[in-house]
Design an enzyme around this catalytic site. Structure first.
Site, PDB file in Angstrom:
ATOM      1  N   GLY A 145      -2.193  -4.912  -1.184  1.00 33.17           N
ATOM      2  CA  GLY A 145      -3.240  -4.471  -2.110  1.00 33.17           C
ATOM      3  C   GLY A 145      -4.638  -4.943  -1.781  1.00 33.17           C
ATOM      4  O   GLY A 145      -5.513  -4.929  -2.657  1.00 33.17           O
ATOM      5  N   ASN A 170      -6.795  -3.359  -0.086  1.00 31.58           N
ATOM      6  CA  ASN A 170      -7.687  -2.213  -0.298  1.00 31.58           C
ATOM      7  C   ASN A 170      -7.926  -1.946  -1.783  1.00 31.58           C
ATOM      8  O   ASN A 170      -9.051  -1.652  -2.195  1.00 31.58           O
ATOM      9  CB  ASN A 170      -7.135  -0.963   0.406  1.00 31.58           C
ATOM     10  CG  ASN A 170      -7.450  -0.972   1.883  1.00 31.58           C
ATOM     11  OD1 ASN A 170      -8.570  -0.693   2.296  1.00 31.58           O
ATOM     12  ND2 ASN A 170      -6.466  -1.343   2.694  1.00 31.58           N
ATOM     13  N   LEU A 214       3.147   4.185   0.912  1.00 29.03           N
ATOM     14  CA  LEU A 214       3.966   4.559   2.072  1.00 29.03           C
ATOM     15  C   LEU A 214       4.899   5.737   1.834  1.00 29.03           C
ATOM     16  O   LEU A 214       5.604   6.146   2.752  1.00 29.03           O
ATOM     17  CB  LEU A 214       4.759   3.336   2.552  1.00 29.03           C
ATOM     18  CG  LEU A 214       3.872   2.131   2.912  1.00 29.03           C
ATOM     19  CD1 LEU A 214       4.707   0.989   3.460  1.00 29.03           C
ATOM     20  CD2 LEU A 214       2.770   2.515   3.898  1.00 29.03           C
ATOM     21  N   LEU A 245       5.618   9.793   1.055  1.00 22.90           N
ATOM     22  CA  LEU A 245       4.987  11.107   1.164  1.00 22.90           C
ATOM     23  C   LEU A 245       4.706  11.650  -0.238  1.00 22.90           C
ATOM     24  O   LEU A 245       5.558  11.538  -1.124  1.00 22.90           O
ATOM     25  CB  LEU A 245       5.958  12.041   1.896  1.00 22.90           C
ATOM     26  CG  LEU A 245       5.437  13.342   2.449  1.00 22.90           C
ATOM     27  CD1 LEU A 245       4.378  13.092   3.524  1.00 22.90           C
ATOM     28  CD2 LEU A 245       6.589  14.163   3.023  1.00 22.90           C
ATOM     29  N   ASN A 251      -6.188   9.452   1.766  1.00 21.79           N
ATOM     30  CA  ASN A 251      -5.372   8.352   2.285  1.00 21.79           C
ATOM     31  C   ASN A 251      -6.168   7.593   3.338  1.00 21.79           C
ATOM     32  O   ASN A 251      -7.036   8.166   3.996  1.00 21.79           O
ATOM     33  CB  ASN A 251      -4.106   8.927   2.940  1.00 21.79           C
ATOM     34  CG  ASN A 251      -3.212   7.860   3.546  1.00 21.79           C
ATOM     35  OD1 ASN A 251      -2.912   6.846   2.902  1.00 21.79           O
ATOM     36  ND2 ASN A 251      -2.787   8.063   4.779  1.00 21.79           N
ATOM     37  N   HIS A 309      -5.561   5.456   6.850  1.00 26.20           N
ATOM     38  CA  HIS A 309      -4.560   5.178   7.882  1.00 26.20           C
ATOM     39  C   HIS A 309      -5.169   4.208   8.889  1.00 26.20           C
ATOM     40  O   HIS A 309      -6.311   4.395   9.309  1.00 26.20           O
ATOM     41  CB  HIS A 309      -4.135   6.480   8.566  1.00 26.20           C
ATOM     42  CG  HIS A 309      -3.003   6.269   9.510  1.00 26.20           C
ATOM     43  ND1 HIS A 309      -1.702   6.120   9.082  1.00 26.20           N
ATOM     44  CD2 HIS A 309      -2.978   6.124  10.855  1.00 26.20           C
ATOM     45  CE1 HIS A 309      -0.928   5.908  10.121  1.00 26.20           C
ATOM     46  NE2 HIS A 309      -1.668   5.910  11.214  1.00 26.20           N
ATOM     47  N   ASP A 311       0.045  12.055   7.376  1.00 29.34           N
ATOM     48  CA  ASP A 311      -1.148  11.808   8.206  1.00 29.34           C
ATOM     49  C   ASP A 311      -1.718  13.049   8.881  1.00 29.34           C
ATOM     50  O   ASP A 311      -2.330  12.953   9.954  1.00 29.34           O
ATOM     51  CB  ASP A 311      -0.832  10.735   9.283  1.00 29.34           C
ATOM     52  CG  ASP A 311      -0.257   9.471   8.674  1.00 29.34           C
ATOM     53  OD1 ASP A 311      -0.731   9.073   7.593  1.00 29.34           O
ATOM     54  OD2 ASP A 311       0.674   8.895   9.263  1.00 29.34           O
ATOM     55  N   GLU A 347     -11.637  -1.463   7.060  1.00 26.85           N
ATOM     56  CA  GLU A 347     -11.246  -0.880   5.765  1.00 26.85           C
ATOM     57  C   GLU A 347     -12.140  -1.421   4.654  1.00 26.85           C
ATOM     58  O   GLU A 347     -12.613  -0.666   3.791  1.00 26.85           O
ATOM     59  CB  GLU A 347      -9.769  -1.181   5.482  1.00 26.85           C
ATOM     60  CG  GLU A 347      -8.857  -0.448   6.450  1.00 26.85           C
ATOM     61  CD  GLU A 347      -7.374  -0.683   6.240  1.00 26.85           C
ATOM     62  OE1 GLU A 347      -6.592   0.173   6.674  1.00 26.85           O
ATOM     63  OE2 GLU A 347      -7.000  -1.714   5.652  1.00 26.85           O
TER      64      GLU A 347
END
Ligand code: GAR
Length: 197
Positions: free
Chosen positions: A20, A22, A93, A95, A110, A112, A153, A182
């Protein structure tokens, strides 16, 4: 004045699975802002550290399971009721199910930890990405912020930033560089997207 704020407030809904950092950085970026709120966090792991962060940050959250996410409309209904201006996958993580993707066109993004299309796809997350980058002796890697579609992605790229990988760098060294990128860029990109709406 208060009434105006309620109606102009932009809402961010987060999805996360892990540590967490981010989530923390996004929350800190928008803290004290009267025009943006972090409305909610969905998490698929009951022991993820991001839940501790959410408690400390005062972000309401819910733990979701595979059944409710993929085989019922429970999460979809809850997300629709939250009426988000943007849905941010911050280290999430799983879909996204197609009913959610189709209902929020160009609203789900998202992050990546690589320069997509390199090192993307199922199973390519977190440390697996950094290990692959080091194993391939890449001299450059970076982050990609992209719209989310029904494939891992593959959505269109919004933003990329890169960093050097030195010959002696380990996967942990690469992870540290990626986290810095990030931290520097993800909250700002979210802010910019909200402003462009
Ligand atoms: C981040 O580095 C993010 O880019 C990555 O997971 C990490 C989550 O860290 N996402 C993926 O690999 C998605 N495929 P955090 O939980 O500390 O924010």
């Amino acid at each position: 004045m208060c009434i105006l704020n309620i109606y102009s407030m932009k809402k961010i809904v987060l999805f996360a699975s892990g540590n967490g950092t981010n989530v923390q950085q996004i929350a800190e970026h928008f803290s004290g802002r009267s025009d943006v709120e972090i409305s909610f966090l969905f998490c698929n792991k009951k022991d993820a550290y991001v839940l501790e962060r959410a408690k400390n940050l005062g972000i309401p959250f819910q733990i979701i399971d595979r059944h409710s996410f993929y085989e019922t409309s429970a999460v979809y209904d809850q997300l629709a009721a939250l009426n988000p201006d943007i849905v941010v996958l911050a280290g999430f993580l799983w879909l996204m199910p197609s009913n959610i993707v189709r209902s929020f066109p160009d609203k789900i993004i998202n992050i990546h930890p690589a320069l997509l299309p390199k090192y993307g796809g199922k199973g390519m997350y977190g440390h697996h990405v950094h290990e692959a980058v080091v194993a391939a002796k890449e001299s450059i890697t970076g982050i990609t912020i992209h719209y989310v579609n029904e494939h891992y992605d593959k959505g269109s790229v919004i933003f990329q930033a890169s960093c050097r990988v030195l010959p002696q760098d380990t996967a942990d060294d690469v992870a540290a560089k990626i986290h810095l990128l990030e931290k520097e860029h993800f909250p700002k990109v979210i802010d910019k997207l909200l402003n462009e709406q």
